[in-house]
Scaffold this active site. Structure first.
Site, mmCIF file in Angstrom:
data_model
loop_
_atom_site.group_PDB
_atom_site.id
_atom_site.type_symbol
_atom_site.label_atom_id
_atom_site.label_comp_id
_atom_site.label_asym_id
_atom_site.label_seq_id
_atom_site.Cartn_x
_atom_site.Cartn_y
_atom_site.Cartn_z
ATOM 1 N N LYS A 204 0.851 -1.201 0.000
ATOM 2 C CA LYS A 204 0.000 0.000 0.000
ATOM 3 C C LYS A 204 0.883 1.246 0.000
ATOM 4 O O LYS A 204 1.941 1.267 0.646
ATOM 5 C CB LYS A 204 -0.905 -0.028 1.244
ATOM 6 C CG LYS A 204 -2.013 1.020 1.236
ATOM 7 C CD LYS A 204 -2.872 0.880 2.505
ATOM 8 C CE LYS A 204 -3.990 1.909 2.570
ATOM 9 N NZ LYS A 204 -4.782 1.778 3.817
ATOM 10 N N SER B 188 -9.624 1.736 3.095
ATOM 11 C CA SER B 188 -8.805 2.492 2.185
ATOM 12 C C SER B 188 -7.780 1.651 1.417
ATOM 13 O O SER B 188 -7.177 2.150 0.481
ATOM 14 C CB SER B 188 -8.069 3.580 2.964
ATOM 15 O OG SER B 188 -7.186 2.995 3.903
ATOM 16 N N SER C 151 -9.782 -0.655 7.280
ATOM 17 C CA SER C 151 -9.266 -0.376 5.939
ATOM 18 C C SER C 151 -8.661 -1.567 5.215
ATOM 19 O O SER C 151 -8.391 -1.488 4.021
ATOM 20 C CB SER C 151 -8.228 0.750 5.997
ATOM 21 O OG SER C 151 -8.869 1.991 6.116
#
Lengths: 604, 488
Positions: free
Chosen positions: B60, B138, B162
């Site tokens: 990420k 996210s 997330s």
């Protein structure tokens, strides 16, 4: 309890043993600029010089005005101080980078110091010990658990956008500092000089320092070396000011205390200590404090005094004109010599204090504070009492001069004591016979302050660069006190030794021996011979002959009594001086006087 | 050349699904293949570094890497390259994993659909003729990368769900460990007290393998749990585990929301029934303060975020607006106006809840709510939270449950265009209602796909007591074996 358990910063007895109790002193560089900036920006020198000039000009101006300033008698002036002092720690508070004073800009930055994304703080226990020493020395209650909070504000020298400090629970609370007559004459005037005046310390907290901005016309350069260095902030209770010098005396006393316990060793001139001052005034006889204004970031004692004086004048002006003092944050305007408004109440910064979510509490194990307390070096008042006591016989002024050497260089007093002890030992039983006013402690003090001090000042050397070891100075003074050398010889020797050349490896004894400096055992006949030659000499444009003629005239005159005797002695001393000069001080003056008297009797 | 074949296939998938916007940076082909080649040679020589040696891992883009920019999907860090690798990245590399690229996300991790990105929305592959569905957020990029076969597993971050929410929406496994297990050094903070690194993979086994490689104490992270504490917690947990008998599985009644989609509720029941059939006891439990979790979270996380994001003023790194102060002297405002709308919204909300007028009513209240919610969990588990106590009696013992099972999302992934039509940005916050409680409590939670019909899956969440990943894996595997998607 939240699920996070950040590692606690736990300090215990093992830490006390493993951490350096005495931390290395920063080596203070040689040259000083008159500004607080240690780096001379070599760009746009014109602007810098202009700034410097106007600073000097305004300093002069305000000094002039200060001389005539006394507080207006109708008001009581109250003041509160927030002192920020750099902790004596080799590493920053939350990173592994070294603290530095004069390193090249931006050469000591860890990722966390620059607030790089993804970096995290890591508490350095080494910064905790000096802070505990400070809190203990200021008589604070040291809290077993304290915590770190974030204080938010935007500024370019504050990379994270917040400063880590202790807001909700600090390291220490409820201490005090006591000022005596020897700290400021203003204490005496209060009528309780013997007791001293107590100024409360509300809080002692750990926090991070900010970076340094070097500003010029178009650009501001930021140096992050100082970012994240450990500070302690000391917050005093409000206290009444009998005179403006009282405020600077408080700062001075705090500074001396912090230095004595080696909590903070960097002086104000290096930005090691900065003060914010809260000032309020109220009509005499009323109880409720007036509205206070805060003056930020004063970096010298003089600025503290000037800013308070100017701020009091401003507030009095407002009240006298029927106005109301507003709560404001103000700064010191160097150009104008006045305080200037930075922001009012409506512009007040809300610091949005938040517990730092990365940092655990600081936990101090039971007994640690006691150990620190027991190992604490003597505080300034104790040192002063000792130096002015029977052991050393120093005057208060001389003792304070030694204590405040280079703004309180901690190594001066041990040096002084060492020399006194060495001289006393060397003199043996003779040491007991020192006359009043001629005690060894006093003599060593005089030599340290006037001779060594003078030499260091002339050569712009700081104490840390003092080339004379205590042994050398003690040996020099021992030779002087045993009449092996004259005072003049000792002075010139000291001056020579103070500018050491690497090739000079001789001891004092060897130098005295080889340079033929010892007092010569001159026979009476030899001395008289020299005196005769001097009295009769004509190599000074007839001055000797003139003096001699005057003496003869006195002898011949009828005027009797003291006046004549005194005049004659004065004239004779002309010859004593000449002889002493010729002998380069190798014979004691008393003997020379005797010989001159004898010769004059013959000659006149 | 098995590994190389897998790597080639993954890159093909990445190219094929370029339009899904799952990746922000991708490793170059030659570099990637040479790393895989090196792993292959090690493995052939019998010197494999770990079970993930040579496996492609996506990271990420809020986790620092020296090989790629680390942007947090923000304009402010568009060009930012970290001088150091995050500890989890360093450990993955040391285990031989090959970092194939950086995944798209909601800016700074703030969002539930991975659509608040400076690089554009992440999308799920559209099913015949339908519009694209939300990838969840996210860590949506990581979830899509895993779901479409671009990588073996991916690192994400989970602050309030997330990792788990995107896993649920994309039909993959998403794991959030106990707080303090995986180092956060190099993980760009959103809300430090809640942030955890999480792992996404298609199967539990791949998640577990990556977790084993990167788990451990890190001196650089002050919130990393020390080896001594880890050992103590594991020791206490293992002493009191139910052995050789059925587990007690709880389902929190408060998670049975009216808003739950029927498919979700049915799958939940099916999951519980499956476990019951395997002679585990299934009991209802109550976490009475769950209703405060979402609001507590949306006070605490933005508060910490407003503080953490204060550093982005453009002075030292990142984007700086040509005009960096307003006429009235406000510093850096024009630069900070370049944050996306959602980030700005949360900074403002967070700054408010920390302000002197609001802190008592918001931040401090939310902190106490958080403590109460954590206590709720400890009141139902058989074992206590050994981070806080060392006394086994503080757990519920025989009456307590070993794990909790609850859905991870209210429904299957919504269509992105519907999300964009929402009246208020707050509508998206509701999506976190099922994941936030475990985050506030700091306990481990894993979301795994349970099949619903032939092709659909629903994300089901297994939560366990602090540090008890072992029991969590055990139950999760039972579910995966019985109800998960067929192995590839």
């Amino acid at each position: 309890m939240p699920p996070r358990t950040p590692t606690m910063a736990y300090i215990c007895h093992t830490c006390l043993r493993t951490l350096h109790l005495r931390l290395p002193h920063p080596s203070i560089p040689l040259r000083k600029l008159t500004t607080t900036t240690t780096t001379t920006p070599d760009f746009e020198t014109g602007t810098f010089r202009k700034d410097l000039k106007s600073t000097l000009k305004s300093e002069h101006k305000s000094r002039q005005s200060l001389k005539h300033s006394a507080f207006p008698p109708a008001y009581t002036i109250t003041c509160g101080l927030e002192i920020h002092a750099q902790l004596n720690s080799p590493q920053k508070l939350f990173s592994r980078s070294d603290t530095s004073i004069s390193a090249p800009p931006n050469s000591h930055i860890a990722p966390f110091d620059a607030a790089l994304p993804g970096s995290q703080p890591r508490f350095n226990k080494s910064a905790l010990l000096p802070a505990i020493r400070a809190a203990v020395a200021l008589g604070c209650r040291v809290n077993a658990v304290s915590r770190f909070d974030r204080k938010h504000y935007f500024y370019w020298d504050q990379p994270a956008g917040y400063q880590i400090t202790q807001f909700y629970s600090a390291l220490g609370n409820d201490g005090c500092v006591v000022l005596y007559a020897h700290d400021t004459p203003l204490v005496g005037s209060g009528g309780n000089g013997g007791e001293g005046v107590k100024v409360g310390i509300r809080q002692v907290q750990l926090e991070q320092d900010t970076g340094k901005t070097i500003a010029s016309a178009n650009v501001s350069l930021v140096d992050l070396n100082r970012v994240g260095a450990g500070l302690i902030e000391i917050i005093t209770d409000p206290f009444d000011l009998p005179g403006v010098e009282f405020a600077s005396a408080v700062v001075k006393k705090l500074q001396a205390t912090l230095r004595a316990v080696e909590a903070c060793v960097v002086g104000m001139e290096w930005g090691g200590l900065r003060a914010d001052v809260n000032v309020s005034i109220r009509p005499k006889g009323t109880d409720a404090l007036g509205q206070r204004c805060e003056i930020k970031n004063l970096s010298s004692l003089k600025l503290v005094e000037e800013a308070i004086t100017a701020e009091v004048a401003r507030q009095v002006g407002i009240l006298e004109n029927g106005g109301v003092v507003e709560s404001e944050t103000r700064g010191w305007d160097v150009e104008k010599g006045t305080t200037k408004r930075l922001r009012g109440k409506e512009g007040e910064v809300d610091y949005r204090y938040m517990p730092d979510p990365d940092l655990g509490p600081v936990v101090i194990a039971p007994g640690v504070v006691e150990s620190v307390k027991n190992g604490l070096p003597p505080l300034p008042d104790e040192v002063l009492a000792q130096l002015t006591g029977v052991g050393y016989h120093l005057s208060v002024k001389d003792a304070q001069t030694l204590m405040m050497w280079d703004e309180g260089e901690a190594r001066v007093i041990p040096y002084y004591k060492d020399v006194v002890e060495k001289v006393t030992t060397a003199l043996g039983p003779a040491a007991q016979k020192q006359k009043k006013g001629k005690e060894i402690g006093k003599i060593v003090g005089n030599w340290l302050i006037h001779e060594l001090g003078g030499t260091l000042t002339t050569r712009t050397l700081s104490w840390s660069q003092n080339p004379l070891s205590p042994t050398t100075l003690a040996s020099l003074l021992t030779h002087l006190l045993t009449n092996r050398i004259t005072s003049a010889t000792a002075k010139s020797l000291l001056s020579t030794l103070a500018s050491p050349s690497p090739s000079e490896t001789r001891t004092i004894e060897q130098i005295i021996e080889q340079e033929n400096l010892a007092i010569k055992p001159l026979s009476e006949e030899e001395l008289e011979g020299i005196v005769r030659r001097t009295v009769a000499s004509d190599d000074d444009g007839g001055r000797s002959a003139g003096v001699l003629a005057q003496i003869r005239a006195l002898e011949g005159g009828d005027g009797a009594g003291k006046g004549r005797e005194k005049k004659r002695k004065g004239l004779a001393s002309f010859f004593v001086g000449k002889v002493m000069k010729e002998l380069a001080g190798r014979v004691k003056a008393e003997r020379v006087e005797g010989a001159v008297e004898k010769v004059l009797k013959e000659v006149v | 050349m098995v590994l190389l074949e897998v790597a080639k296939k993954s890159l093909l998938a990445a190219e094929k699904h370029l339009a899904l916007n799952a990746l922000i940076s991708v490793q170059s082909r030659p570099e990637l293949f040479s790393q895989v080649q090196a792993s292959q040679e090690r493995i052939s020589a019998g010197e494999s570094k770990s079970p993930i040696d040579g496996q492609l891992i996506a990271v990420k883009d809020n986790i620092c890497t020296t090989d790629f920019p680390t942007t947090c999907a923000s304009k402010l860090l568009e060009q930012y390259i970290s001088p150091f690798d995050a500890t989890v990245v360093r450990k993955a590399k040391e285990a031989g994993a090959v970092i194939m690229g950086k995944t798209n996300m909601d800016e700074f991790g703030m969002g539930s659909h991975s659509m608040y990105s400076h690089f554009g929305s992440v999308m799920q592959p559209a099913e015949d003729g339908q519009p694209a569905r939300s990838a969840g957020g996210s860590s949506g990029g990581s979830a899509v990368a895993v779901a479409t076969g671009m990588c073996h597993a991916a690192l994400g971050t989970d602050t309030g769900g997330s990792v788990r929410l995107p896993a649920a929406y994309c039909g993959v496994v998403g794991f959030k460990p106990s707080y303090g297990m995986l180092s956060r050094w190099g993980v760009i903070a959103y809300a430090n007290s809640l942030d955890t690194v999480g792992i996404l993979g298609r199967r539990i086994s791949s998640v577990q393998k990556l977790y084993d490689a990167i788990n451990g104490y890190d001196d650089n992270d002050p919130t990393s749990i020390t080896p001594q504490t880890r050992e103590r917690v594991q020791d206490r947990l293992s002493r009191n585990r139910r052995r050789g008998q059925g587990l007690t599985i709880g389902y929190p009644e408060e998670f049975n929301l009216v808003e739950l989609d029927d498919s979700v509720r049915n799958t939940w029941e099916k999951t519980l029934a499956h476990l019951n059939l395997q002679s585990h006891k299934v009991v209802p439990v109550s976490l009475p303060h769950t209703k405060h979790a979402l609001s507590a979270y949306y006070v605490l996380a933005p508060a910490e975020a407003s503080s953490n994001l204060a550093k982005y003023d453009g002075v030292r790194y990142g984007y700086r607006d040509p005009a960096d102060r307003l006429q009235d002297g406000l510093l850096f405002s024009p630069t900070r106006a370049n944050f996306g709308a959602e980030v700005r919204r949360r900074i403002i909300a967070g700054a408010y809840s920390l302000s002197s007028e609001a802190i008592d009513n918001y931040f401090l209240k939310a902190q106490s709510a958080r403590r109460i919610i954590q206590r709720d969990f400890s009141n139902v588990f058989a074992q206590p939270n050994y981070l806080i106590t060392d006394t086994p009696e503080e757990g519920r013992g025989g009456e307590g449950v070993d794990v909790l099972i609850a859905p991870c999302a209210l429904s299957k992934a919504p269509f992105l265009e519907d999300v964009k039509m929402q009246k208020s940005p707050l509508d998206s916050y509701v999506n976190d209602v099922l994941t936030v409680p475990a985050s506030l409590a700091g306990i481990p939670a894993i979301c795994l796909p349970v099949m619903h019909g032939e092709n659909d899956s629903v994300g089901m969440q297994v939560m366990a007591q602090y540090g008890d990943e072992e029991t969590m894996w055990e139950v999760a595997k039972l579910i995966e074996e019985g109800l998960g998607p067929k192995a590839d």
